[in-house]
Design an enzyme around this catalytic site. Structure first.
Site, mmCIF file in Angstrom:
data_model
loop_
_atom_site.group_PDB
_atom_site.id
_atom_site.type_symbol
_atom_site.label_atom_id
_atom_site.label_comp_id
_atom_site.label_asym_id
_atom_site.label_seq_id
_atom_site.Cartn_x
_atom_site.Cartn_y
_atom_site.Cartn_z
ATOM 1 N N GLU A 131 0.878 -1.184 0.000
ATOM 2 C CA GLU A 131 0.000 0.000 0.000
ATOM 3 C C GLU A 131 0.907 1.223 0.000
ATOM 4 O O GLU A 131 2.139 1.095 0.102
ATOM 5 C CB GLU A 131 -0.918 -0.008 1.222
ATOM 6 C CG GLU A 131 -2.023 -1.045 1.113
ATOM 7 C CD GLU A 131 -2.967 -1.065 2.298
ATOM 8 O OE1 GLU A 131 -2.778 -0.297 3.251
ATOM 9 O OE2 GLU A 131 -3.904 -1.874 2.255
ATOM 10 N N HIS A 256 -8.607 9.535 2.948
ATOM 11 C CA HIS A 256 -8.265 8.428 2.048
ATOM 12 C C HIS A 256 -8.405 8.963 0.633
ATOM 13 O O HIS A 256 -9.410 9.588 0.290
ATOM 14 C CB HIS A 256 -9.191 7.231 2.264
ATOM 15 C CG HIS A 256 -8.642 5.975 1.663
ATOM 16 N ND1 HIS A 256 -8.578 5.772 0.310
ATOM 17 C CD2 HIS A 256 -8.083 4.882 2.236
ATOM 18 C CE1 HIS A 256 -8.019 4.586 0.073
ATOM 19 N NE2 HIS A 256 -7.710 4.032 1.229
ATOM 20 N N ARG A 305 -0.203 8.504 1.722
ATOM 21 C CA ARG A 305 -1.588 8.884 1.483
ATOM 22 C C ARG A 305 -1.821 10.398 1.457
ATOM 23 O O ARG A 305 -2.638 10.891 0.687
ATOM 24 C CB ARG A 305 -2.400 8.290 2.630
ATOM 25 C CG ARG A 305 -3.737 7.880 2.236
ATOM 26 C CD ARG A 305 -4.329 7.034 3.307
ATOM 27 N NE ARG A 305 -4.212 5.634 2.996
ATOM 28 C CZ ARG A 305 -4.663 4.675 3.773
ATOM 29 N NH1 ARG A 305 -5.220 4.978 4.927
ATOM 30 N NH2 ARG A 305 -4.559 3.425 3.419
ATOM 31 N N HIS A 367 -10.878 9.701 6.663
ATOM 32 C CA HIS A 367 -10.688 8.255 6.826
ATOM 33 C C HIS A 367 -10.145 7.866 8.199
ATOM 34 O O HIS A 367 -10.610 6.922 8.809
ATOM 35 C CB HIS A 367 -9.730 7.791 5.730
ATOM 36 C CG HIS A 367 -9.436 6.328 5.741
ATOM 37 N ND1 HIS A 367 -10.408 5.375 5.560
ATOM 38 C CD2 HIS A 367 -8.259 5.636 5.897
ATOM 39 C CE1 HIS A 367 -9.861 4.168 5.600
ATOM 40 N NE2 HIS A 367 -8.565 4.298 5.820
ATOM 41 N N ARG A 402 -0.540 8.786 9.046
ATOM 42 C CA ARG A 402 -0.374 7.350 9.332
ATOM 43 C C ARG A 402 0.046 6.572 8.079
ATOM 44 O O ARG A 402 -0.504 6.774 6.994
ATOM 45 C CB ARG A 402 -1.703 6.793 9.840
ATOM 46 C CG ARG A 402 -1.730 5.293 10.029
ATOM 47 C CD ARG A 402 -3.118 4.854 10.406
ATOM 48 N NE ARG A 402 -4.025 5.129 9.328
ATOM 49 C CZ ARG A 402 -4.595 4.188 8.571
ATOM 50 N NH1 ARG A 402 -4.343 2.927 8.793
ATOM 51 N NH2 ARG A 402 -5.412 4.514 7.614
HETATM 52 C C1 SIN Z 1 -7.199 0.749 2.548
HETATM 53 O O1 SIN Z 1 -7.491 -0.431 2.383
HETATM 54 O O2 SIN Z 1 -6.839 1.498 1.646
HETATM 55 C C2 SIN Z 1 -7.285 1.288 3.923
HETATM 56 C C3 SIN Z 1 -6.235 0.693 4.758
HETATM 57 C C4 SIN Z 1 -5.895 1.628 5.863
HETATM 58 O O3 SIN Z 1 -6.513 2.677 6.009
HETATM 59 O O4 SIN Z 1 -4.969 1.317 6.607
#
Ligand code: SIN
Length: 546
Positions: A131, A256, A305, A367, A402
């Site tokens: 991610e 998000h 993010r 988010h 985060r």
């Molecule tokens: C996501 O699946 O993009 C969210 C995961 C997260 O917020 O840690």
């Protein structure tokens, strides 16, 4: 109506008519609260209070998964440095090291409890994805994109089997303050309203306990558009502020980058399109078909993010091809999309989109809150007997932004740590002090104005004029507080949301820089002078930011 800069110092409710006594009362039933209950239960009497059903919080909705170093080609040092990098200078390195070191154990613990994480290609291995901000594949997932639901199911079952007393539809109003034998201010318990199915108050009582653990999650619902479920209204943080406990980093709200865009007027919980979709190769395009992340950051679509959300917001502001409220995610190149992302496929299909052949319209939404009540990773706060874990806590693990999927891991690690610590030793018994203050509430219908002001003026990109406007609107809402408002779950939540929103706006006005997920249009970069935390306290109902 004149604006008011004070919020209620207690939630108005009928007089208590009952009381019970236990060792530890836990507020909230996500990963952190349930992990704490489980670690405590063999030794202590535990009452777990949750305002809805056990699975109504954010944990159940988490898609991506849990970050932990499990690949021999990865290292704890990599995970530490990715977390510090994402946190934009404000992480507490020691807390990060503890989290990262305990994360693999937390995953194995959940598996011992029965969590079925998706298997990797060789036998005995767990599948790992990437991610944003992660230099390696280290995200453990379950059911493709139903990782949180698997964690919730596992912990729900374990907590019930362990005999934890669970009280659903019980709203924690305010803590009861006491005094230790040495004269120290401490927590003696919590005042709780039992709710009916419509959110009306059936009765009010007090749960006396040697320790109160807050694990009530964040406050995504103070925004009009959020990935968070309806229950996430900042109740535990507001309760802590009213108890005189300090919160920190409240201005760092993570947006998000990609929730499913379902119209510019859409409000409430929006379907998440997990970052893992970009981890598997999807890219962001604007309405003119241009890459959004090209040239913005070396990690492009897998940048941290805050970087992606702000790049999308800036691109939307330029209105390419006349589209100013969303961009697109191109996931068409991902093989076996439906199998890997079943919930996302279902959400897209419900909106009439086939993600295997069409672009997915997406926009940022509130988010995760990186700040919260100031606490150690063991949950300790400045108030004796009062502990905070999970998203409600600011432990320094997340800093100003985060790192994706560190939060479920933190919930399990911190919840287990506070549970273990209180199994070893409970705080001293306290005598109840007479700190009763008159309660007030604002009416539930003020939530709409509050949420729209927060989304409009305190979103991804913040202007000084916008923050002033938000403060003015919130001040007007605060002037409606009264002891005569009918006490209901919605009114309790509205009052908590107002408390949080006022603190967020004050912190955002004070921090004159752009760092992590706090972006101001009048200061386009971080500044050395702001390499520090802002703390918030309520003094006589007024937010004080330092
Ligand atoms: C996501 O699946 O993009 C969210 C995961 C997260 O917020 O840690």
């Amino acid at each position: 109506m004149l604006a008011n800069n004070r919020v209620p110092r207690a939630l108005a409710a009928p007089e208590p008519t009952w009381s019970v006594e236990t060792d530890v009362v836990i507020l909230g039933s996500g990963a952190a609260g349930l992990s704490a209950a489980l670690a405590l239960r063999p030794v202590r009497e535990v009452v777990l209070v949750t305002k809805d059903t056990l699975d109504a919080g954010s944990t159940n909705w988490a898609q991506g998964g849990l970050a932990a170093v499990l690949d021999p080609n990865d290292s704890l040092e990599n995970h530490v440095s990715d977390t510090l990098e994402a946190g934009a200078g404000l992480c507490d390195e020691e807390a990060v090291r503890t989290l990262v070191t305990e994360a693999p154990t937390a995953i194995r613990y959940l598996m011992e409890l029965g969590a079925a994480f998706d298997p990797g290609e060789s036998s005995g291995e767990i599948a790992l994805t990437r991610e944003g901000g992660h230099s390696h594949r280290r995200i453990v997932h379950a059911g493709g994109d139903q990782s949180g639901a698997e964690v919730q199911r596992t912990l729900d079952e374990s907590v019930r089997l362990a005999g934890v007393q669970v009280v659903e539809r019980a709203f924690a109003l305010d803590v009861v303050i006491g005094e230790t034998a040495s004269g120290q201010r401490a927590v003696a318990g919590v005042k709780v309203a039992m709710l009916d199915r419509n959110g009306g108050v059936q009765s009010v009582g007090i749960v006396y306990a040697r320790a109160v653990i807050v694990a009530t999650g964040g406050y995504g619902q103070v925004y009009a558009s959020t990935s968070n479920p309806p229950a996430v209204t900042g109740d535990g943080i507001a309760l802590a502020l009213r108890a005189g406990v300090e919160a920190a980093d409240l201005e760092f709200i993570q947006f998000h980058p990609t929730v499913l865009w379902s119209g510019s007027e859409a409000t409430g919980q929006q379907a998440l399109i997990s970052e893992a979709v970009r981890g598997e190769g999807a890219i962001l395009l604007d309405a003119a078909g241009q890459r959004v992340m090209k040239g913005v950051h070396p990690q492009e679509d897998l940048a941290p993010r805050d970087v992606v959300a702000s790049a999308i917001s800036r691109r939307m502001a330029e209105s390419p091809a006349g589209v100013s409220d969303h961009v697109y995610l191109d996931a068409r190149r991902i093989e076996n999309f439906e199998e890997r992302f079943p919930s996302i496929t279902a959400s897209c299909n419900a909106a009439g989109i086939d993600p295997t052949s069409e672009l997915i319209p997406v926009a940022p939404a509130a988010h995760y809150v990186c700040g919260g009540v100031k606490a150690s990773l063991n949950g300790e706060t400045s108030l004796a007997g009062f502990f905070v874990v999970g998203e409600a806590a600011c432990t320094g693990v997340h800093g100003a932004n985060r790192l994706a999927s560190n939060s479920l891991t933190e919930g399990v690690v911190a919840g287990t740590r506070v549970g273990r610590a209180l199994s070893w030793e409970l705080p001293a018994k306290v005598t109840v002090s007479d700190e009763d203050v008159d309660g007030e509430l604002i009416d539930s219908y003020h939530r709409a104005a509050l949420r729209s002001a927060m989304s409009r003026y305190v979103g991804v990109l913040r202007t000084p004029e916008g923050l002033e406007s938000a403060a003015r609107i919130l001040g007007t809402l605060a002037s409606n507080a009264s002891a005569d408002v009918v006490p209901t779950r919605k009114a309790f939540e509205a009052t908590n949301m107002l408390t949080i929103a006022m603190a967020v706006v004050e912190a955002a006005r004070t921090r004159e820089e752009s760092r992590g997920c706090h972006r101001r249009t009048d200061f386009d970069a971080p500044s050395r002078q702001w390499l520090r935390h802002l703390t918030c306290r309520l003094v006589d109902g007024k937010v004080e930011v330092k």
